[in-house]
Every structure is written in C-alpha cells, then in structure tokens.
Design a protein around this motif. Structure first.
Motif, PDB file in Angstrom:
ATOM      1  N   VAL A  15       0.823  -1.213   0.000  1.00  0.00           N
ATOM      2  CA  VAL A  15       0.000   0.000   0.000  1.00  0.00           C
ATOM      3  C   VAL A  15       0.858   1.265   0.000  1.00  0.00           C
ATOM      4  O   VAL A  15       0.674   2.144  -0.852  1.00  0.00           O
ATOM      5  CB  VAL A  15      -0.975   0.003   1.197  1.00  0.00           C
ATOM      6  CG1 VAL A  15      -1.811   1.274   1.201  1.00  0.00           C
ATOM      7  CG2 VAL A  15      -1.886  -1.229   1.140  1.00  0.00           C
ATOM      8  N   LEU A  16       1.797   1.371   0.923  1.00  0.00           N
ATOM      9  CA  LEU A  16       2.607   2.586   1.001  1.00  0.00           C
ATOM     10  C   LEU A  16       3.432   2.835  -0.263  1.00  0.00           C
ATOM     11  O   LEU A  16       3.449   3.964  -0.767  1.00  0.00           O
ATOM     12  CB  LEU A  16       3.502   2.548   2.242  1.00  0.00           C
ATOM     13  CG  LEU A  16       2.747   2.656   3.573  1.00  0.00           C
ATOM     14  CD1 LEU A  16       3.721   2.523   4.734  1.00  0.00           C
ATOM     15  CD2 LEU A  16       1.964   3.940   3.661  1.00  0.00           C
ATOM     16  N   PRO A  17       4.105   1.817  -0.829  1.00  0.00           N
ATOM     17  CA  PRO A  17       4.824   2.071  -2.082  1.00  0.00           C
ATOM     18  C   PRO A  17       3.898   2.516  -3.216  1.00  0.00           C
ATOM     19  O   PRO A  17       4.248   3.394  -4.001  1.00  0.00           O
ATOM     20  CB  PRO A  17       5.487   0.728  -2.401  1.00  0.00           C
ATOM     21  CG  PRO A  17       5.623   0.053  -1.074  1.00  0.00           C
ATOM     22  CD  PRO A  17       4.412   0.479  -0.289  1.00  0.00           C
ATOM     23  N   ALA A  18       2.697   1.934  -3.292  1.00  0.00           N
ATOM     24  CA  ALA A  18       1.750   2.323  -4.348  1.00  0.00           C
ATOM     25  C   ALA A  18       1.289   3.759  -4.144  1.00  0.00           C
ATOM     26  O   ALA A  18       1.224   4.542  -5.099  1.00  0.00           O
ATOM     27  CB  ALA A  18       0.548   1.376  -4.348  1.00  0.00           C
ATOM     28  N   LYS A  19       0.997   4.124  -2.904  1.00  0.00           N
ATOM     29  CA  LYS A  19       0.571   5.499  -2.634  1.00  0.00           C
ATOM     30  C   LYS A  19       1.688   6.481  -2.951  1.00  0.00           C
ATOM     31  O   LYS A  19       1.446   7.564  -3.473  1.00  0.00           O
ATOM     32  CB  LYS A  19       0.128   5.655  -1.178  1.00  0.00           C
ATOM     33  CG  LYS A  19      -1.232   5.054  -0.908  1.00  0.00           C
ATOM     34  CD  LYS A  19      -1.694   5.334   0.501  1.00  0.00           C
ATOM     35  CE  LYS A  19      -3.109   4.839   0.719  1.00  0.00           C
ATOM     36  NZ  LYS A  19      -3.604   5.195   2.042  1.00  0.00           N
ATOM     37  N   ARG A  20       2.923   6.091  -2.652  1.00  0.00           N
ATOM     38  CA  ARG A  20       4.055   6.962  -2.944  1.00  0.00           C
ATOM     39  C   ARG A  20       4.187   7.165  -4.453  1.00  0.00           C
ATOM     40  O   ARG A  20       4.394   8.279  -4.930  1.00  0.00           O
ATOM     41  CB  ARG A  20       5.330   6.363  -2.358  1.00  0.00           C
ATOM     42  CG  ARG A  20       6.438   7.349  -2.196  1.00  0.00           C
ATOM     43  CD  ARG A  20       7.569   6.805  -1.360  1.00  0.00           C
ATOM     44  NE  ARG A  20       7.209   6.723   0.054  1.00  0.00           N
ATOM     45  CZ  ARG A  20       7.015   5.596   0.727  1.00  0.00           C
ATOM     46  NH1 ARG A  20       7.149   4.430   0.137  1.00  0.00           N
ATOM     47  NH2 ARG A  20       6.698   5.605   1.991  1.00  0.00           N
TER      48      ARG A  20
END
Length: 137
Positions: A51-56
């Motif tokens: 989730v965090l890498p995709a949001k970044r």
C-alpha cells in the motif's frame, strides 16, 4: 522475509488509482484474489509492502490544502537551504535509489514475525548501508 509479488503490487496500485481512500482491508481482499499467500501477511506487513509504495508512486502521501506551500518554501529570499533540505526536496536518481534501499529495509523489517527474524534483518544492516553508499556514489 516475504517476497514482493509484482502482480499484487499492480492490483493495489490500480485500485488506489481509482479510489485513493480504499481501506487496507479491501486492498488485502483484492490482493488475495491475485495471490492467496497475501492472507498470511499482517495488515502492517501488507501496508508496508504494497500500500505505502503504491501510494508513494501515485502521489497519495501527504495531504495539503490547495495552494498551501510546504514549510521549506517559506525560507527568505537568498536563504541557502541546508544539504539535508536539498536532499528532502530532491528527486534525483540517487535520491530514489537511496529511498528504494530504505524501503527494502523497511519491508524486510516489517516482514519479520519473530525476534530471531528481526535480529536477522538487523544483522544484515551493513548490506543496506553498502547499497546506500554505492547509490550516493
């Protein structure tokens, strides 16, 4: 340390590009359709790995109001920013390489499920440091 599945990452990114407020639970449910082993991850591990890498990548991180400037932008004219401030604001290839190494470390650390696995990740910290030193050239 769990391997990151590129198909799961693509599914999470696709969902977040349509609905930036999708919950981690909903994202995990969709991801488990692609790879059932996702169910073995904790929410924290899934969030850190996918989730965090995709949001970044999608630019869904910090939420600021329209027209608001970052605190760094308020520096007086002629003020020379520190090296740390330049690094924080930079988007150079080296900066991205260092970020990738730190994210790899965070993923590996968050995937550790026992004390011995945590110690194993930390005992290899020199490997991450070496990658960062090579990236900084």
């Amino acid at each position: 340390m769990a391997e990151r599945n590129d198909e799961v990452a693509a599914r999470v990114q696709a969902i977040l590009s349509r609905d930036r407020d999708a919950s981690t639970t909903d994202l995990m449910r969709a991801a488990s359709e692609v790879d059932p082993t996702v169910d073995s991850l904790s929410k924290r591990q899934f969030n850190a790995s996918y989730v965090l890498p995709a949001k970044r990548l999608l630019g869904h991180t910090a939420k600021r109001g329209a027209g608001k400037k970052s605190p760094r932008a308020k520096a007086p004219a002629g003020h020379r920013r520190s090296d740390a401030a330049r690094v924080r604001g930079g988007g150079s290839e080296r900066h991205e390489q260092v970020r990738a190494v730190l994210l790899e470390f965070a993923r590996d650390f968050s995937a550790a499920e026992s004390r011995s696995q945590i110690v194993d990740v930390l005992s290899h910290v020199d490997r991450y440091v070496e990658k960062i030193v090579r990236a900084k050239g």
